[in-house]
Write a protein that holds these residues in place. Structure first.
Motif, mmCIF file in Angstrom:
data_model
loop_
_atom_site.group_PDB
_atom_site.id
_atom_site.type_symbol
_atom_site.label_atom_id
_atom_site.label_comp_id
_atom_site.label_asym_id
_atom_site.label_seq_id
_atom_site.Cartn_x
_atom_site.Cartn_y
_atom_site.Cartn_z
ATOM 1 N N TRP A 1 0.799 -1.224 0.000
ATOM 2 C CA TRP A 1 0.000 0.000 0.000
ATOM 3 C C TRP A 1 0.832 1.275 0.000
ATOM 4 N N THR A 2 2.136 1.193 0.374
ATOM 5 C CA THR A 2 2.951 2.408 0.466
ATOM 6 C C THR A 2 4.408 2.128 0.132
ATOM 7 N N ASP A 3 5.129 3.190 -0.205
ATOM 8 C CA ASP A 3 6.578 3.095 -0.423
ATOM 9 C C ASP A 3 7.357 3.443 0.836
ATOM 10 N N ASP A 4 6.693 3.983 1.853
ATOM 11 C CA ASP A 4 7.354 4.363 3.110
ATOM 12 C C ASP A 4 7.629 3.095 3.917
ATOM 13 N N PRO A 5 8.898 2.723 4.104
ATOM 14 C CA PRO A 5 9.198 1.468 4.801
ATOM 15 C C PRO A 5 8.758 1.469 6.265
ATOM 16 N N PHE A 6 8.749 2.641 6.894
ATOM 17 C CA PHE A 6 8.385 2.692 8.311
ATOM 18 C C PHE A 6 6.868 2.671 8.500
ATOM 19 N N ALA A 7 6.137 3.267 7.574
ATOM 20 C CA ALA A 7 4.666 3.171 7.618
ATOM 21 C C ALA A 7 4.247 1.730 7.355
ATOM 22 N N ARG A 8 4.927 1.088 6.411
ATOM 23 C CA ARG A 8 4.648 -0.316 6.093
ATOM 24 C C ARG A 8 4.957 -1.193 7.303
ATOM 25 N N ALA A 9 6.050 -0.877 8.009
ATOM 26 C CA ALA A 9 6.475 -1.673 9.161
ATOM 27 C C ALA A 9 5.457 -1.641 10.294
ATOM 28 N N PHE A 10 4.687 -0.580 10.391
ATOM 29 C CA PHE A 10 3.684 -0.508 11.456
ATOM 30 C C PHE A 10 2.691 -1.666 11.339
ATOM 31 N N PHE A 11 2.346 -2.045 10.118
ATOM 32 C CA PHE A 11 1.366 -3.120 9.920
ATOM 33 C C PHE A 11 2.014 -4.479 9.684
ATOM 34 N N THR A 12 3.242 -4.509 9.114
ATOM 35 C CA THR A 12 3.887 -5.793 8.827
ATOM 36 C C THR A 12 4.794 -6.249 9.954
ATOM 37 N N GLY A 13 5.319 -5.322 10.737
ATOM 38 C CA GLY A 13 6.183 -5.680 11.862
ATOM 39 C C GLY A 13 7.661 -5.658 11.550
#
Length: 187
Positions: free
Chosen positions: A134-146
């Motif tokens: 859903w996003t290119d921001d690795p830290f925003a992605r990490a919030f949901f993926t861990g």
């Protein structure tokens, strides 16, 4: 003027009128009853005007003060409650419940944004959120993926300078990315 003074002035005026009419009988014959009544009413009006003017001149001037305007109220900014929850999300039991609330709210917002911006189903939006597509921001992605994937060493180092918890930093990135995508879709 007091009523006694007013009556005295009126009486003197009537007496003078009477003496004038007796002294000049030709004047009395030229005035009709209608004109006499009109003159009396006019004199009463003039006397009333003089009385009011004298009364006003003796009245003290009062200036009215306007009341102070209402004090302005500090109203909450939209999102303040969420920011407060995010700041208090820690590691003890109550704070873990706050973390779950923050995560649930961000997840709902992210899914709604993905559905609206991508035009996909809710199930597809949930899949994109879980996979990180859903996003290119690795830290925003990490919030949901861990896990942080795709961030450079410099980005990871720069990210670690902040004294907030990893959870807080990732949540802020996720909220910012959701907001950015939502605003981009509206533009």
């Amino acid at each position: 003027m007091k009523p006694r003074t007013l009556l005295a002035v009126f009486g003197v005026a009537l007496a003078l009128t009477g003496f004038t009419l007796v002294a000049a009988p030709g004047l009395a014959s030229s005035i009709t009853l209608d004109e006499a009544v009109l003159v009396v009413v006019g004199l009463l009006g003039v006397l009333q005007g003089v009385r009011v003017a004298i009364g006003r001149s003796r009245t003290d001037y009062e200036q009215v003060e306007t009341p102070d305007p209402e004090a302005s109220q500090d109203l909450p900014t939209p999102g303040d409650e969420f920011d407060e929850m995010l700041l208090t999300a820690g590691s003890d039991r109550r704070e873990i419940e706050t973390r779950e609330t923050v995560r649930t709210r961000l997840e709902r917002a992210a899914i709604a944004t993905i559905v609206r911006t991508e035009g996909c189903t809710r199930a597809e939006a949930e899949r994109q959120l879980e996979s990180g597509e859903w996003t290119d921001d690795p830290f925003a992605r990490a919030f949901f993926t861990g896990s942080v994937e795709g961030a450079s060493l410099f980005d990871r180092f720069d990210f670690q300078r902040d004294n907030r918890t990893q959870y807080h930093r990732w949540a802020v990135h996720a909220a910012s990315e959701i907001t950015r995508q939502s605003e981009a879709a509206e533009a």
